[in-house]
Design a protein around this motif. Structure first.
Motif, PDB file in Angstrom:
ATOM      1  N   GLN A 176      -1.987  -6.426 -15.508  1.00 19.35           N
ATOM      2  CA  GLN A 176      -2.699  -6.160 -14.209  1.00 19.35           C
ATOM      3  C   GLN A 176      -1.050  -7.495 -13.626  1.00 19.35           C
ATOM      4  OE1 GLN A 176      -6.068  -5.684 -13.140  1.00 19.35           O
ATOM      5  NE2 GLN A 176      -5.634  -5.129 -15.410  1.00 19.35           N
ATOM      6  N   SER A 177      -0.920  -5.954 -12.131  1.00 29.41           N
ATOM      7  CA  SER A 177       0.466  -6.866 -11.339  1.00 29.41           C
ATOM      8  C   SER A 177      -0.666  -7.157  -9.963  1.00 29.41           C
ATOM      9  CB  SER A 177       1.053  -5.576 -11.116  1.00 29.41           C
ATOM     10  OG  SER A 177       2.060  -5.819 -12.399  1.00 29.41           O
ATOM     11  N   ILE A 178       0.011  -6.870  -8.995  1.00 30.34           N
ATOM     12  CA  ILE A 178      -0.960  -7.744  -7.794  1.00 30.34           C
ATOM     13  C   ILE A 178       0.504  -7.816  -6.119  1.00 30.34           C
ATOM     14  CG2 ILE A 178      -3.142  -9.175  -8.962  1.00 30.34           C
ATOM     15  CD1 ILE A 178      -1.430 -12.026  -7.763  1.00 30.34           C
ATOM     16  N   GLN A 179      -0.187  -8.119  -5.462  1.00 29.42           N
ATOM     17  CA  GLN A 179       1.061  -8.414  -4.620  1.00 29.42           C
ATOM     18  C   GLN A 179       1.020  -8.857  -4.063  1.00 29.42           C
ATOM     19  OE1 GLN A 179       0.041  -4.816  -2.214  1.00 29.42           O
ATOM     20  NE2 GLN A 179       1.703  -4.262  -1.763  1.00 29.42           N
ATOM     21  N   ASP A 180       2.456  -9.908  -3.906  1.00 28.13           N
ATOM     22  CA  ASP A 180       2.192 -11.187  -3.704  1.00 28.13           C
ATOM     23  C   ASP A 180       1.827 -11.105  -1.709  1.00 28.13           C
ATOM     24  OD1 ASP A 180       4.824 -10.620  -2.597  1.00 28.13           O
ATOM     25  OD2 ASP A 180       5.495 -11.352  -3.941  1.00 28.13           O
ATOM     26  N   ASP A 181       2.337 -12.198  -1.281  1.00 24.68           N
ATOM     27  CA  ASP A 181       2.117 -12.293   0.303  1.00 24.68           C
ATOM     28  C   ASP A 181       2.982 -11.076   1.276  1.00 24.68           C
ATOM     29  OD1 ASP A 181       0.266 -14.401   0.276  1.00 24.68           O
ATOM     30  OD2 ASP A 181       1.302 -15.730   0.107  1.00 24.68           O
ATOM     31  N   PHE A 211       4.934  -6.395  -5.337  1.00 24.97           N
ATOM     32  CA  PHE A 211       3.918  -6.277  -6.629  1.00 24.97           C
ATOM     33  C   PHE A 211       4.790  -7.922  -7.701  1.00 24.97           C
ATOM     34  CE2 PHE A 211       3.565  -1.970  -5.538  1.00 24.97           C
ATOM     35  CZ  PHE A 211       1.762  -2.389  -5.433  1.00 24.97           C
ATOM     36  N   VAL A 212       3.569  -8.195  -8.346  1.00 25.61           N
ATOM     37  CA  VAL A 212       4.279  -9.166  -8.539  1.00 25.61           C
ATOM     38  C   VAL A 212       3.455  -8.883 -10.453  1.00 25.61           C
ATOM     39  CG1 VAL A 212       5.701 -10.386  -7.934  1.00 25.61           C
ATOM     40  CG2 VAL A 212       3.250 -10.882  -8.376  1.00 25.61           C
ATOM     41  N   ALA A 257       6.189  -3.322 -13.139  1.00 28.56           N
ATOM     42  CA  ALA A 257       6.009  -4.346 -12.120  1.00 28.56           C
ATOM     43  C   ALA A 257       7.310  -4.268 -10.595  1.00 28.56           C
ATOM     44  CB  ALA A 257       5.646  -5.576 -11.422  1.00 28.56           C
ATOM     45  N   ASP A 258       8.309  -4.901 -11.068  1.00 34.95           N
ATOM     46  CA  ASP A 258       9.936  -4.084 -10.350  1.00 34.95           C
ATOM     47  C   ASP A 258      10.519  -2.642 -10.200  1.00 34.95           C
ATOM     48  OD1 ASP A 258       9.890  -7.593 -10.854  1.00 34.95           O
ATOM     49  OD2 ASP A 258      11.126  -6.548 -12.257  1.00 34.95           O
ATOM     50  N   ARG A 259       9.943  -1.612 -10.695  1.00 41.05           N
ATOM     51  CA  ARG A 259       9.887  -0.348 -10.518  1.00 41.05           C
ATOM     52  C   ARG A 259       9.085  -0.119  -9.060  1.00 41.05           C
ATOM     53  NH1 ARG A 259      10.527   0.477 -15.662  1.00 41.05           N
ATOM     54  NH2 ARG A 259       8.475   0.783 -16.601  1.00 41.05           N
ATOM     55  N   ALA A 260       7.780  -0.352  -9.716  1.00 43.37           N
ATOM     56  CA  ALA A 260       7.185  -0.522  -8.031  1.00 43.37           C
ATOM     57  C   ALA A 260       7.476  -0.640  -6.964  1.00 43.37           C
ATOM     58  CB  ALA A 260       5.331  -1.094  -8.195  1.00 43.37           C
ATOM     59  N   ASN A 261       7.815  -1.841  -7.162  1.00 40.71           N
ATOM     60  CA  ASN A 261       8.658  -2.726  -6.050  1.00 40.71           C
ATOM     61  C   ASN A 261       9.993  -1.338  -5.021  1.00 40.71           C
ATOM     62  OD1 ASN A 261       7.334  -4.690  -5.266  1.00 40.71           O
ATOM     63  ND2 ASN A 261       8.267  -5.460  -6.989  1.00 40.71           N
ATOM     64  N   THR A 262      10.042  -0.558  -6.123  1.00 37.83           N
ATOM     65  CA  THR A 262      11.454  -0.118  -5.656  1.00 37.83           C
ATOM     66  C   THR A 262      11.060   1.506  -5.387  1.00 37.83           C
ATOM     67  OG1 THR A 262      12.049   0.438  -8.113  1.00 37.83           O
ATOM     68  CG2 THR A 262      13.218  -1.132  -7.044  1.00 37.83           C
ATOM     69  N   ASP A 263       9.909   2.031  -5.436  1.00 34.77           N
ATOM     70  CA  ASP A 263       9.195   3.134  -5.160  1.00 34.77           C
ATOM     71  C   ASP A 263       8.839   3.133  -4.343  1.00 34.77           C
ATOM     72  OD1 ASP A 263      10.144   3.814  -7.886  1.00 34.77           O
ATOM     73  OD2 ASP A 263       8.282   3.974  -8.957  1.00 34.77           O
ATOM     74  N   LYS A 264       8.741   2.445  -3.428  1.00 35.37           N
ATOM     75  CA  LYS A 264       7.821   1.466  -1.873  1.00 35.37           C
ATOM     76  C   LYS A 264       8.636   3.201  -0.990  1.00 35.37           C
ATOM     77  CE  LYS A 264       5.933  -2.978  -1.898  1.00 35.37           C
ATOM     78  NZ  LYS A 264       5.406  -4.141  -2.185  1.00 35.37           N
TER      79      LYS A 264
END
Length: 181
Positions: free
Chosen positions: A135-140, A144-145, A174-181
């Motif tokens: 499970q990953s969540i979005q921080d403030d 994605f973390v 999770a790190d990849r999800a941040n670069t795919d934004k």
């Protein structure tokens, strides 16, 4: 005593399950659930998806109550739909159904993964550290973390045995999800 009875019932049912055919409606409900989640513009359509999710969960419960789950795939398909529920009870049921799927077919390609994912989702709901790292969540900040993982609950070998990525792989996803934004 109850465990012995449950084991005997499961063993008696196995020959019948081997000849059962998968429930096509459950397969279609699961496919619709997954199709909704594959839409790249999902965030714009989330209220509609949540409404369809509720309808699918309602139908899965009706099929379950009518005794319409017989194969490992039926239990898995029902579990995946319930996994996207809004309540802890929905996710508890998803965990139970995926556990049954994995018991009926220990080589099922996804049931063990869903057992781990539903357990982690329950832990997230109860604000407890997850065990498997599914499970990953979005921080403030919107990043994605990986949701907090209990460091000693399971090992990477346990994760791999259930078809779950190692913690390093989960973090990389999770790190990849941040670069795919």
């Amino acid at each position: 005593m109850h465990k012995t009875i449950a084991t005997a019932l499961l063993l008696m049912a196995l020959p019948f399950v081997a000849f059962a055919t998968d429930n096509a409606e459950l397969r279609a409900l699961k496919q619709a659930d997954q199709t909704d989640r594959s839409d790249p513009m999902l965030s714009d359509k989330w209220p509609d998806v949540l409404q369809r999710d509720a309808q699918r969960r309602k139908r899965v419960l009706e099929i379950l109550q009518a005794g319409g789950l017989t194969t490992a795939w039926d239990y898995y398909n029902a579990a995946l739909v319930m996994q996207h529920g809004r309540s802890s009870d929905d996710i508890r049921l998803a965990h139970s159904l995926s556990t049954i799927a994995a018991t009926l077919d220990p080589k099922h390609p996804s049931a063990k993964w869903l057992m781990a994912a539903s357990w982690d989702r329950l832990m997230l709901r109860f604000k407890q550290p997850q065990w498997y790292g599914t499970q990953s969540i979005q921080d403030d900040s919107g990043k994605f973390v990986l949701y907090t993982v209990h460091p000693d609950a399971v090992t990477d070998a346990d994760r791999v045995a259930l078809g779950v990525p190692t913690l390093a792989q989960a973090q990389a996803e999770a790190d990849r999800a941040n670069t795919d934004k």
